[in-house]
Design an enzyme around this catalytic site. Structure first.
Site, PDB file in Angstrom:
ATOM      1  N   ASP A 143      -8.915  -5.626  -5.670  1.00  0.00           N
ATOM      2  CA  ASP A 143      -8.534  -4.563  -4.739  1.00  0.00           C
ATOM      3  C   ASP A 143      -9.290  -3.305  -5.160  1.00  0.00           C
ATOM      4  O   ASP A 143      -8.935  -2.641  -6.126  1.00  0.00           O
ATOM      5  CB  ASP A 143      -7.019  -4.328  -4.808  1.00  0.00           C
ATOM      6  CG  ASP A 143      -6.537  -3.312  -3.781  1.00  0.00           C
ATOM      7  OD1 ASP A 143      -7.378  -2.623  -3.173  1.00  0.00           O
ATOM      8  OD2 ASP A 143      -5.310  -3.203  -3.593  1.00  0.00           O
TER       9      ASP A 143
ATOM     10  N   HIS B 221      -7.134  -6.021  -1.147  1.00  0.00           N
ATOM     11  CA  HIS B 221      -5.974  -5.164  -0.942  1.00  0.00           C
ATOM     12  C   HIS B 221      -4.835  -5.918  -0.261  1.00  0.00           C
ATOM     13  O   HIS B 221      -5.037  -6.617   0.725  1.00  0.00           O
ATOM     14  CB  HIS B 221      -6.384  -3.967  -0.087  1.00  0.00           C
ATOM     15  CG  HIS B 221      -5.339  -2.908   0.006  1.00  0.00           C
ATOM     16  ND1 HIS B 221      -4.704  -2.384  -1.100  1.00  0.00           N
ATOM     17  CD2 HIS B 221      -4.807  -2.264   1.078  1.00  0.00           C
ATOM     18  CE1 HIS B 221      -3.844  -1.467  -0.715  1.00  0.00           C
ATOM     19  NE2 HIS B 221      -3.869  -1.379   0.595  1.00  0.00           N
TER      20      HIS B 221
ATOM     21  N   SER C 160       0.835  -1.197   0.000  1.00  0.00           N
ATOM     22  CA  SER C 160       0.000   0.000   0.000  1.00  0.00           C
ATOM     23  C   SER C 160       0.873   1.251   0.000  1.00  0.00           C
ATOM     24  O   SER C 160       1.723   1.390  -0.886  1.00  0.00           O
ATOM     25  CB  SER C 160      -0.977  -0.037   1.178  1.00  0.00           C
ATOM     26  OG  SER C 160      -2.028   0.896   1.004  1.00  0.00           O
TER      27      SER C 160
END
Length: 628
Positions: free
Chosen positions: A353, A384, A216
């Site tokens: 995601d 994710h 991320s």
């Protein structure tokens, strides 16, 4: 000249040579098998690992104190780097999250219940209470890589934790901060024992070869560092990286939230990560930055950063009114900065995601490949996060950090995709992504509202026009499952007699008219019938999605009010996908206006009229028309 050695001297020399030879043989070194670094028991000694921290000086000053910012860095290394003079490569992760984040309080997100072209009520700004104690910033990566013969380094991003500076959420300092750390690891930048001290720290224990990874935001920063072209950064493995903050918070001119965070925008993320700067006093009473005079003294650097970054740069640049692409967003799009990049790239992402969507990884992978960099991509079918298997990462780090030639750059397969029913550790190899055997087919619409129309490879003219009525109170799932509704238009294929393999980036062209100057436009591609219940999987229902602002039908940078009743044509990509749709299912194209989970929520009632003859879907199918 003759050299005569007596017996005593000869024995002494032989003894010394034997001692040094034995010493050299006893040195601990990394071990490799099948192109991967193995766990070495002498390295797998957590109680003996050397852990320390320092502050690396950068080349920028973003907190306005007139001094170059220093970032907080920690190091974890095998004790043999001291006792045996062993030099090892580094695996490095940087993050704005290590020192804690803001609390989730009411009003932290932007209000989304308002008309398009306006802005919601002001949001609240929570403060972060910094967490953590020196010298440990994070324990991530350590147990995996230190036993395999690596040093692990962490750093807190500017304006977070004990790192000085301002958080900018994609600004230049977030690229230059990890660059400074890599420069320090290679002897080109200075490190100090304290944030304001002058006692230097040297990285004498490393080869200077660095690999970066993270998930991320932590996956964004390896790419940010790589775009600087810094020497020593050999390989990056970003996992679900945010590669453009425009693509994260906007979609084809539309103000759109990331999945699960309705109402989030870039200033919300700024508040969420701003854990630094609360303890340092700025002495001067008037600070001049970019010709803007600040008329009062700030009690701390956090207040200075809030004023200069969040309340000035972000407020003026983020533009929640039009959603247009501008210089502010262009400066936070790493695709624009890739020219200096030299590092090898193993990209990882999930096709489902809906937070950091799969376009973020694909656009960078494609560009890196076009630049001639060594690249591979690992995709899975989940949400994710989700790094590649450790074995895959190990091979990349082994090749580029230890210099063990395992022929990664010559592998015939560049894409590894976890199929729908497989484990994350068991991806299927493909020559590339999109699948080279995929060919675009064009699907056309036939009428059927308020029930369902058809989606066919045959173009049938004079299908007329159909109208939907916007109402954000109905979720996308509810609209897809409804048999009859005037809040969406749904077009479906016949039942598939065989499974089809979608691989690539679907694209839609919509010809529409609105009865108002502004409107949301949302598109879902779904697999029907909708499967619900405990046995449903993430791949069962939603194939892919996309959103756009019809006002941006000509350009992302300029929007124009729609003339009620006038038809406009807009073409845009849906999110990349690689999915096998099973036989017996139908592929459905759903067109609607406001998406309850992602878009703003204007008052219901806006009417969108779709010209069916002027609307089509391009779908990349393995095998082309024969595969369909």
């Amino acid at each position: 000249m003759k050299i005569i050695l007596n017996l005593k001297t000869l024995v002494l020399l032989i003894s010394v040579s034997t001692v040094f030879s034995s010493f050299a043989q006893d040195k601990t070194t990394p071990v490799f098998k099948n192109g991967e670094a193995q766990i070495v028991e002498a390295f797998n000694t957590p109680d003996k690992w050397i852990r320390h921290d320092l502050f690396v000086e950068t080349e920028f000053d973003t907190d306005g104190d007139g001094k170059l910012d220093r970032v907080h860095v920690d190091v974890t290394r095998p004790y043999q780097t001291d006792t045996e003079g062993l030099k090892l490569p580094v695996i490095y992760e940087s993050s704005p999250y290590y020192a804690g984040v803001a609390p989730d309080v009411d009003g932290v997100f932007w209000d989304v219940k308002h008309e398009l072209g306006t802005i919601g009520k002001e949001r609240v700004h929570p403060e972060v209470t910094r967490l953590g104690e020196r010298p440990i910033i994070s324990n991530s990566q350590i147990k995996t890589w230190v036993p395999r013969g690596y040093i692990v380094v962490h750093s807190s991003s500017p304006g977070t934790g004990l790192s000085q500076g301002s958080p900018t959420v994609g600004g230049d300092n977030e690229s230059l901060a990890p660059k400074a750390v890599i420069d320090w690891l290679n002897g080109r930048a200075k490190g100090y024992t304290e944030p304001y001290g002058d006692k230097e720290v040297k990285a004498y224990w490393t080869t200077g070869k660095v690999g970066m990874t993270g998930t991320s935001y932590n996956g964004t920063l390896p790419l940010a560092a790589a775009t600087t072209g810094v020497e020593g950064l050999k390989v990056i493995i970003p996992v679900a990286p945010n590669t453009s903050y425009y693509h994260y918070y906007r979609s084809n001119g539309l103000v759109r939230s990331p999945g699960g965070y309705l109402g989030e925008d870039i200033d919300v993320l700024y508040d969420y990560i701003h854990s630094g700067g609360e303890e340092s006093i700025i002495p001067n009473s008037s600070i001049k930055i970019n010709d803007a005079n600040i008329p009062k003294a700030f009690k701390n650097k956090r207040a200075y950063s809030n004023t200069m970054v969040r309340d000035t740069e972000m407020k003026n640049g983020m533009d929640r009114i039009t959603g247009d692409y501008n210089d502010f967003w262009a400066g936070r799009d790493y695709l624009n900065d890739m020219a200096p990049m030299k590092a090898a790239l193993l990209m990882s992402h999930g096709f489902n995601d809906w937070n950091v969507m799969p376009e973020h990884s694909y656009r960078i992978y494609k560009k890196a490949k076009d630049m001639g960099l060594t690249t591979q991509i690992y995709y899975h079918q989940f949400g994710h996060g989700g790094p590649p298997p450790v074995s895959m990462m190990n091979k990349w780090f082994t090749q580029y950090l230890h210099g063990i030639d395992n022929d990664i750059e010559n592998e015939p397969n560049k894409a590894w995709i976890v199929r729908e029913d497989d484990k994350m550790s068991e991806p299927t190899a493909y020559k590339d992504y999109p699948n080279p055997e995929a060919k675009n087919i064009t699907l056309h619409l036939t009428s059927g509202a308020p029930e369902t129309g058809g989606l066919t490879t045959t173009k049938t003219s004079k299908q007329g026009k159909e109208t939907l009525v916007d109402n954000y109170s109905f979720s996308g799932e509810a609209l897809a499952r409804a048999e009859i509704t005037n809040h969406r238009l749904l077009f479906v294929t016949p039942k598939l007699t065989e499974a089809i393999h979608i691989s690539g980036v679907p694209q839609i062209t919509v010809r529409l008219a609105s009865n108002k100057p502004t409107a949301n436009l949302s598109v879902w591609l779904v697999s029907l019938p909708w499967n619900e219940g405990r046995r449903s999987k993430i791949t069962d229902n939603i194939i892919t999605r996309g959103w756009a602002d019809p006002q941006n039908h000509n350009s992302l940078t300029d929007s124009e009010p729609l003339k009620p009743g006038k038809f406009y044509e807009i073409t845009f990509d849906l999110q990349p996908d690689d999915q096998i749709i099973k036989a017996g299912q139908q592929i459905g194209l759903m067109i609607f206006s406001s998406d309850k989970e992602y878009t703003l929520h204007p008052k219901p009632g806006t009417e969108l009229t779709i010209d069916l003859d002027g609307t089509s879907l391009v779908l990349p199918i393995v095998g082309g028309i024969d595969g369909f």
